[in-house]
Design a protein around this motif. Structure first.
Motif, PDB file in Angstrom:
ATOM      1  N   ASN A   1       0.645  -1.105   0.647  1.00  0.00           N
ATOM      2  CA  ASN A   1       0.208  -0.349   0.010  1.00  0.00           C
ATOM      3  C   ASN A   1       0.597   0.904   0.069  1.00  0.00           C
ATOM      4  N   VAL A   2       0.431   2.395  -0.860  1.00  0.00           N
ATOM      5  CA  VAL A   2       1.149   3.969   0.036  1.00  0.00           C
ATOM      6  C   VAL A   2       0.095   4.328   0.473  1.00  0.00           C
ATOM      7  N   MET A   3       0.724   4.981   1.071  1.00  0.00           N
ATOM      8  CA  MET A   3      -0.126   6.235   2.350  1.00  0.00           C
ATOM      9  C   MET A   3       0.350   7.009   1.573  1.00  0.00           C
ATOM     10  N   TYR A   4      -1.163   8.130   1.924  1.00  0.00           N
ATOM     11  CA  TYR A   4      -0.977   9.763   1.922  1.00  0.00           C
ATOM     12  C   TYR A   4      -1.901  10.256   2.663  1.00  0.00           C
ATOM     13  N   PRO A   5      -2.339  11.300   2.865  1.00  0.00           N
ATOM     14  CA  PRO A   5      -3.396  12.031   3.471  1.00  0.00           C
ATOM     15  C   PRO A   5      -4.013  11.909   2.776  1.00  0.00           C
ATOM     16  N   ARG A   6      -5.577  11.122   2.881  1.00  0.00           N
ATOM     17  CA  ARG A   6      -6.802  10.978   2.377  1.00  0.00           C
ATOM     18  C   ARG A   6      -6.727  12.043   2.179  1.00  0.00           C
ATOM     19  N   GLU A   7      -6.888  13.711   2.775  1.00  0.00           N
ATOM     20  CA  GLU A   7      -7.140  15.046   2.069  1.00  0.00           C
ATOM     21  C   GLU A   7      -6.806  15.014   1.086  1.00  0.00           C
ATOM     22  N   LEU A   8      -5.866  14.870   0.342  1.00  0.00           N
ATOM     23  CA  LEU A   8      -5.578  15.051  -0.919  1.00  0.00           C
ATOM     24  C   LEU A   8      -6.039  14.425  -1.878  1.00  0.00           C
ATOM     25  N   GLU A   9      -7.126  13.730  -1.692  1.00  0.00           N
ATOM     26  CA  GLU A   9      -7.978  12.640  -2.896  1.00  0.00           C
ATOM     27  C   GLU A   9      -8.972  13.956  -3.765  1.00  0.00           C
ATOM     28  N   LYS A  10      -9.054  14.733  -2.276  1.00  0.00           N
ATOM     29  CA  LYS A  10     -10.353  16.143  -3.245  1.00  0.00           C
ATOM     30  C   LYS A  10      -9.655  17.467  -4.313  1.00  0.00           C
ATOM     31  N   ASN A  11      -8.455  16.972  -4.334  1.00  0.00           N
ATOM     32  CA  ASN A  11      -7.586  17.706  -4.810  1.00  0.00           C
ATOM     33  C   ASN A  11      -6.551  17.352  -5.795  1.00  0.00           C
ATOM     34  N   ARG A  12      -6.498  17.120  -7.106  1.00  0.00           N
ATOM     35  CA  ARG A  12      -5.722  16.001  -8.005  1.00  0.00           C
ATOM     36  C   ARG A  12      -4.428  16.808  -8.421  1.00  0.00           C
TER      37      ARG A  12
ATOM     38  N   ASP B   1      -2.944  18.574  -5.234  1.00  0.00           N
ATOM     39  CA  ASP B   1      -1.822  17.933  -5.071  1.00  0.00           C
ATOM     40  C   ASP B   1      -1.627  17.195  -3.870  1.00  0.00           C
ATOM     41  N   LEU B   2      -2.440  16.122  -4.573  1.00  0.00           N
ATOM     42  CA  LEU B   2      -2.388  14.690  -4.455  1.00  0.00           C
ATOM     43  C   LEU B   2      -0.805  14.229  -5.097  1.00  0.00           C
ATOM     44  N   ASP B   3      -1.703  14.557  -6.715  1.00  0.00           N
ATOM     45  CA  ASP B   3       0.049  14.034  -8.189  1.00  0.00           C
ATOM     46  C   ASP B   3       1.200  14.595  -7.225  1.00  0.00           C
ATOM     47  N   LYS B   4       1.592  16.341  -6.886  1.00  0.00           N
ATOM     48  CA  LYS B   4       2.166  16.733  -6.305  1.00  0.00           C
ATOM     49  C   LYS B   4       3.176  15.703  -4.833  1.00  0.00           C
ATOM     50  N   PHE B   5       2.285  15.920  -3.969  1.00  0.00           N
ATOM     51  CA  PHE B   5       2.892  14.642  -2.455  1.00  0.00           C
ATOM     52  C   PHE B   5       3.333  13.094  -3.522  1.00  0.00           C
ATOM     53  N   ILE B   6       3.097  12.674  -4.716  1.00  0.00           N
ATOM     54  CA  ILE B   6       3.083  11.175  -4.793  1.00  0.00           C
ATOM     55  C   ILE B   6       4.366  11.409  -5.811  1.00  0.00           C
ATOM     56  N   LYS B   7       4.336  12.513  -6.771  1.00  0.00           N
ATOM     57  CA  LYS B   7       5.761  12.663  -7.409  1.00  0.00           C
ATOM     58  C   LYS B   7       6.924  12.948  -6.368  1.00  0.00           C
ATOM     59  N   GLU B   8       6.324  13.953  -4.874  1.00  0.00           N
ATOM     60  CA  GLU B   8       7.454  14.330  -3.438  1.00  0.00           C
ATOM     61  C   GLU B   8       8.025  13.190  -3.093  1.00  0.00           C
ATOM     62  N   ASN B   9       6.763  12.116  -2.913  1.00  0.00           N
ATOM     63  CA  ASN B   9       6.928  11.196  -1.173  1.00  0.00           C
ATOM     64  C   ASN B   9       6.883  10.106  -1.887  1.00  0.00           C
ATOM     65  N   LEU B  10       6.849   9.690  -3.253  1.00  0.00           N
ATOM     66  CA  LEU B  10       6.877   7.939  -3.156  1.00  0.00           C
ATOM     67  C   LEU B  10       8.182   7.687  -4.061  1.00  0.00           C
ATOM     68  N   PRO B  11       9.318   6.292  -3.048  1.00  0.00           N
ATOM     69  CA  PRO B  11      10.089   6.371  -3.672  1.00  0.00           C
ATOM     70  C   PRO B  11      10.540   5.391  -4.444  1.00  0.00           C
ATOM     71  N   ASN B  12      11.826   5.611  -5.064  1.00  0.00           N
ATOM     72  CA  ASN B  12      12.312   5.365  -6.143  1.00  0.00           C
ATOM     73  C   ASN B  12      12.465   3.929  -5.924  1.00  0.00           C
ATOM     74  N   VAL B  13      11.458   2.337  -6.135  1.00  0.00           N
ATOM     75  CA  VAL B  13      11.600   1.116  -5.527  1.00  0.00           C
ATOM     76  C   VAL B  13      11.270   0.354  -7.346  1.00  0.00           C
ATOM     77  N   TYR B  14      11.315  -0.212  -7.205  1.00  0.00           N
ATOM     78  CA  TYR B  14      10.999  -1.061  -8.845  1.00  0.00           C
ATOM     79  C   TYR B  14      10.672  -2.290  -8.061  1.00  0.00           C
ATOM     80  N   LYS B  15      10.214  -3.120  -9.171  1.00  0.00           N
ATOM     81  CA  LYS B  15      10.296  -4.326  -8.452  1.00  0.00           C
ATOM     82  C   LYS B  15      10.952  -5.336  -9.261  1.00  0.00           C
TER      83      LYS B  15
END
Length: 187
Positions: free
Chosen positions: A156-167, A169-183
């Motif tokens: 699971n990729v965790m992020y603050p649920r309130e970001l779902e109200k504004n795409r 803001d959600l994109d910015k958060f994911i771009k900045e916080n999603l680790p560079n981990v690959y299969k």
């Protein structure tokens, strides 16, 4: 110039959505059964017999999907005396609460059970058990829905649920916080 391109793309998207909606409504008027809250990302190719198709409530069908409800290859064998009367039609039924990945193909006579997932690019040539995940060419059983859900939670990729109200803001958060981990590579 970027602004103009965005306007052109927006107009194209609106026109395509209108064409897709018209096509789906025409297929429904020809007898295709579509349940409540069905989501079409794009209009699938429903073939020449949409009245042989039934789609259950709360199902999501993504882009590039095709429903084949007859065997066009009969064209070849009907030229032979022995097979003059060869015909092959089949109904296609998708259960309730299903997800169909991009570019899936349904062949005549298949039924997808309730609560199923069909992985992208799959060809469904036989029916599925309810509460299951299938994928591949031809589609094969992968796991149960519960096993799929447990695996999803473990990654699971965790992020603050309130970001779902504004795409944005959600994109910015994911771009900045999603680790560079690959299969890992499969052997």
């Amino acid at each position: 110039m970027n602004f103009i391109y965005r306007i052109i793309l927006k107009i194209h998207t609106l026109c395509q959505n209108l064409v897709d909606k018209a096509y789906i409504e025409i297929c429904k008027s020809r007898g295709m059964k579509v349940g409540e809250n069905v989501v079409f990302i794009e209009a699938p190719a429903f073939g020449s017999e949409p009245y042989l198709i039934e789609i259950g409530d709360r199902t999501k069908i993504t882009a590039g999907c095709t429903f084949i409800n007859h065997d066009g290859a009969m064209y070849v064998i009907r030229s032979m005396e022995k097979y003059l009367d060869a015909r092959n039609f089949g109904r296609i039924k998708i259960g309730k609460n299903c997800f169909i990945g991009n570019n899936c193909t349904f062949l005549p006579g298949v039924e997808m059970g309730d609560n199923c997932i069909l992985g992208a690019g799959s060809v469904l040539n036989s029916s599925t058990l309810p509460n299951s995940v299938y994928a591949g060419v031809p589609a094969k059983f992968i796991c149960s829905i519960e096993e799929y859900g447990d695996k999803a939670l473990s990654k699971n990729v965790m992020y603050p649920r309130e970001l779902e109200k504004n795409r944005a803001d959600l994109d910015k958060f994911i771009k900045e916080n999603l680790p560079n981990v690959y299969k890992p590579v499969k052997n």
